[in-house]
Write an enzyme that holds these catalytic residues in place. Structure first.
Site, PDB file in Angstrom:
ATOM      1  N   ASN A  12       0.939  -1.056  -0.078  1.00 13.60           N
ATOM      2  CA  ASN A  12       0.213   0.032   0.062  1.00 13.60           C
ATOM      3  C   ASN A  12       0.856   1.370   0.155  1.00 13.60           C
ATOM      4  O   ASN A  12       1.510   1.511   1.059  1.00 13.60           O
ATOM      5  CB  ASN A  12      -0.794   0.009   1.249  1.00 13.60           C
ATOM      6  CG  ASN A  12      -1.561   1.093   1.242  1.00 13.60           C
ATOM      7  OD1 ASN A  12      -2.033   2.037   0.259  1.00 13.60           O
ATOM      8  ND2 ASN A  12      -2.241   1.619   2.606  1.00 13.60           N
ATOM      9  N   TRP A  13       1.020   1.786  -1.372  1.00 17.20           N
ATOM     10  CA  TRP A  13       2.033   3.012  -1.433  1.00 17.20           C
ATOM     11  C   TRP A  13       1.193   4.313  -0.706  1.00 17.20           C
ATOM     12  O   TRP A  13       2.058   5.308  -0.702  1.00 17.20           O
ATOM     13  CB  TRP A  13       2.329   3.191  -2.682  1.00 17.20           C
ATOM     14  CG  TRP A  13       3.349   2.173  -3.303  1.00 17.20           C
ATOM     15  CD1 TRP A  13       3.851   1.150  -2.588  1.00 17.20           C
ATOM     16  CD2 TRP A  13       3.774   2.059  -4.544  1.00 17.20           C
ATOM     17  NE1 TRP A  13       4.638   0.467  -3.410  1.00 17.20           N
ATOM     18  CE2 TRP A  13       4.946   0.886  -4.730  1.00 17.20           C
ATOM     19  CE3 TRP A  13       3.527   2.764  -5.733  1.00 17.20           C
ATOM     20  CZ2 TRP A  13       5.534   0.790  -5.610  1.00 17.20           C
ATOM     21  CZ3 TRP A  13       4.252   2.569  -6.792  1.00 17.20           C
ATOM     22  CH2 TRP A  13       5.154   1.432  -7.085  1.00 17.20           C
ATOM     23  N   LYS A  14       0.040   4.041  -0.311  1.00 14.49           N
ATOM     24  CA  LYS A  14      -0.586   5.388  -0.009  1.00 14.49           C
ATOM     25  C   LYS A  14      -0.540   6.621  -0.904  1.00 14.49           C
ATOM     26  O   LYS A  14      -0.303   6.350  -2.135  1.00 14.49           O
ATOM     27  CB  LYS A  14      -0.356   5.694   1.523  1.00 14.49           C
ATOM     28  CG  LYS A  14      -0.288   4.604   2.394  1.00 14.49           C
ATOM     29  CD  LYS A  14      -0.024   5.004   3.814  1.00 14.49           C
ATOM     30  CE  LYS A  14       0.338   3.615   4.666  1.00 14.49           C
ATOM     31  NZ  LYS A  14      -0.021   3.766   6.036  1.00 14.49           N
ATOM     32  N   HIS A  99      -9.459   1.123   4.092  1.00 17.30           N
ATOM     33  CA  HIS A  99      -8.284   1.164   4.847  1.00 17.30           C
ATOM     34  C   HIS A  99      -8.632   2.285   6.145  1.00 17.30           C
ATOM     35  O   HIS A  99      -9.195   3.255   6.146  1.00 17.30           O
ATOM     36  CB  HIS A  99      -7.195   1.887   4.291  1.00 17.30           C
ATOM     37  CG  HIS A  99      -5.928   2.038   4.876  1.00 17.30           C
ATOM     38  ND1 HIS A  99      -5.395   2.845   5.601  1.00 17.30           N
ATOM     39  CD2 HIS A  99      -4.691   0.791   4.749  1.00 17.30           C
ATOM     40  CE1 HIS A  99      -4.163   2.556   5.970  1.00 17.30           C
ATOM     41  NE2 HIS A  99      -3.728   1.628   5.560  1.00 17.30           N
ATOM     42  N   GLU A 101      -7.140   4.624   7.292  1.00 18.86           N
ATOM     43  CA  GLU A 101      -6.845   6.364   6.982  1.00 18.86           C
ATOM     44  C   GLU A 101      -8.004   6.689   6.149  1.00 18.86           C
ATOM     45  O   GLU A 101      -8.567   7.938   6.576  1.00 18.86           O
ATOM     46  CB  GLU A 101      -5.607   6.238   6.204  1.00 18.86           C
ATOM     47  CG  GLU A 101      -4.245   6.167   7.127  1.00 18.86           C
ATOM     48  CD  GLU A 101      -3.084   5.836   6.519  1.00 18.86           C
ATOM     49  OE1 GLU A 101      -2.956   5.595   5.123  1.00 18.86           O
ATOM     50  OE2 GLU A 101      -2.192   5.234   7.031  1.00 18.86           O
ATOM     51  N   GLU A 171      -5.470  -4.756  10.468  1.00 22.43           N
ATOM     52  CA  GLU A 171      -4.587  -3.934  10.756  1.00 22.43           C
ATOM     53  C   GLU A 171      -4.821  -3.258  12.043  1.00 22.43           C
ATOM     54  O   GLU A 171      -5.601  -2.213  12.130  1.00 22.43           O
ATOM     55  CB  GLU A 171      -4.643  -2.807   9.540  1.00 22.43           C
ATOM     56  CG  GLU A 171      -4.226  -3.423   8.199  1.00 22.43           C
ATOM     57  CD  GLU A 171      -3.668  -2.482   7.418  1.00 22.43           C
ATOM     58  OE1 GLU A 171      -2.602  -2.953   6.932  1.00 22.43           O
ATOM     59  OE2 GLU A 171      -4.367  -1.120   6.997  1.00 22.43           O
ATOM     60  N   GLY A 177       1.966   2.483  10.686  1.00 19.77           N
ATOM     61  CA  GLY A 177       3.192   3.520  10.499  1.00 19.77           C
ATOM     62  C   GLY A 177       3.787   4.086  11.661  1.00 19.77           C
ATOM     63  O   GLY A 177       4.012   5.194  11.877  1.00 19.77           O
ATOM     64  N   SER A 216       3.245  -1.936  10.373  1.00 17.97           N
ATOM     65  CA  SER A 216       4.641  -1.818  10.694  1.00 17.97           C
ATOM     66  C   SER A 216       5.388  -3.103  10.452  1.00 17.97           C
ATOM     67  O   SER A 216       6.305  -3.520  11.162  1.00 17.97           O
ATOM     68  CB  SER A 216       4.814  -1.124  12.150  1.00 17.97           C
ATOM     69  OG  SER A 216       4.345   0.035  12.395  1.00 17.97           O
ATOM     70  N   GLY A 238       4.736   1.575   4.601  1.00 18.30           N
ATOM     71  CA  GLY A 238       5.974   2.029   4.788  1.00 18.30           C
ATOM     72  C   GLY A 238       6.994   1.047   4.085  1.00 18.30           C
ATOM     73  O   GLY A 238       8.048   1.432   3.084  1.00 18.30           O
TER      74      GLY A 238
HETATM   75  C1  PEP Z   1      -0.908   0.160   5.746  1.00 15.14           C
HETATM   76  O1  PEP Z   1      -0.929   1.228   5.373  1.00 15.14           O
HETATM   77  O2  PEP Z   1      -1.719  -0.589   5.342  1.00 15.14           O
HETATM   78  C2  PEP Z   1       0.141  -0.368   6.685  1.00 15.14           C
HETATM   79  C3  PEP Z   1       0.085  -1.207   7.351  1.00 15.14           C
HETATM   80  O3  PEP Z   1       1.165   0.779   6.862  1.00 15.14           O
HETATM   81  P1  PEP Z   1       2.520   0.350   7.510  1.00 15.14           P
HETATM   82  O4  PEP Z   1       3.143  -0.794   7.104  1.00 15.14           O
HETATM   83  O5  PEP Z   1       3.599   1.537   7.376  1.00 15.14           O
HETATM   84  O6  PEP Z   1       2.294   0.370   9.037  1.00 15.14           O
END
Ligand code: PEP
Length: 255
Positions: A12-14, A99, A101, A171, A177, A216, A238
């Site tokens: 997931n590049w966001k 997601h 976010e 998640e 993050g 993470s 990330g």
């Molecule tokens: C995500 O955005 O779905 C995610 C898990 O981010 P990160 O790996 O940066 O925690």
């Protein structure tokens, strides 16, 4: 992970990477992905603006491309939104839905997800549905209540016959993050619980549905988390921005 469930890692590049940066990533990523993708599904979810580039560059590669959101209507007065036919025309095959976010910053609701998930399935897009609790909810021992509410509501309109085609990503919001990951016990317990919720609808679907961990994940913790029995892969934010790190996570998911 069980042999019947093919592991899946999704990037997931966001809101990261221009088209030029996506090209640069793929220049490093594509030579390495052949070595890991024989035994797992690899999905890359760039921002809308880089979808076409990533689809074109990965056409001959064992990589599927996903969007990070979609609207459930095919067309209409929905400024700023992108529809399923638009994604299909580009060759997109998956879509991240719900997601945290999007839930937090853009008011994505369970009611909207209950429309989006079946719409994606009907179009042949693989929905990667994200669920998870906040830190406050975990501390208040509300994790199961939150997961039950999200899984039941978001999958309410999915036919039993299609439940196993959904990919669910657990998640925990406090792990996204932040550099904090769920402990293996926490991740296994939550994902086992999500699988049992699918089992309330259909026992076969519960065995077949792929459930990912996200929060993470990086090359140092991937093997431990992805080796847990109910965890079928990872949704990676990330660390997926770096080709070498994402390849190392894919290799851990495959092991
Ligand atoms: C995500 O955005 O779905 C995610 C898990 O981010 P990160 O790996 O940066 O925690």
């Amino acid at each position: 992970m069980t042999p019947e469930r093919r592991p899946l890692v999704a990037a997931n590049w966001k809101m990261n990477k221009t088209t030029a940066e996506a090209h640069e990533f793929l220049g490093e990523f594509l030579p390495g992905v052949e070595d890991v993708a024989d035994a797992l599904d690899v999905v890359v979810c760039p921002p809308f603006t880089a979808l076409q580039t990533v689809v074109e560059r990965t056409r001959e590669a064992p990589v599927r491309v996903g969007a990070q959101n979609m609207h459930e209507e095919d067309a209409g007065a929905f400024t700023g939104e992108v529809s399923v036919p638009m994604l299909l025309e580009l060759g997109v095959e998956a879509v991240i839905l719900g997601h945290s976010e999007r839930r937090q910053h853009f008011a994505e609701s369970d009611a909207a997800l209950a429309r989006k998930v079946p719409r994606a399935l009907a179009a042949g897009l693989v929905p990667i549905l994200c669920v998870g609790e906040t830190e406050d909810e975990r501390e208040a021992e509300e994790t199961e209540r939150k997961l039950r509410q999200q899984v039941q509501a978001d999958l309410a309109a999915v036919d039993v016959g299609q439940l196993a085609d959904v990919v669910i990503a657990y998640e925990p919001i406090w792990a996204i993050g932040t550099g904090k990951t769920a402990t293996p016990d926490q991740a296994q317990a939550a994902i086992g619980f999500v699988r049992a919720l699918v089992g309330d609808r259909d026992a076969g679907a519960a065995q077949a549905v792929r459930i990912l961990y996200g929060g993470s994940v990086d090359p140092s913790n991937a093997a431990e988390l992805l080796g847990l029995p109910d965890i079928d892969g990872a949704l990676v934010g990330g660390a997926s921005l770096h080709a070498d790190r994402f390849l190392a996570i894919a290799a851990a998911a495959r092991a």
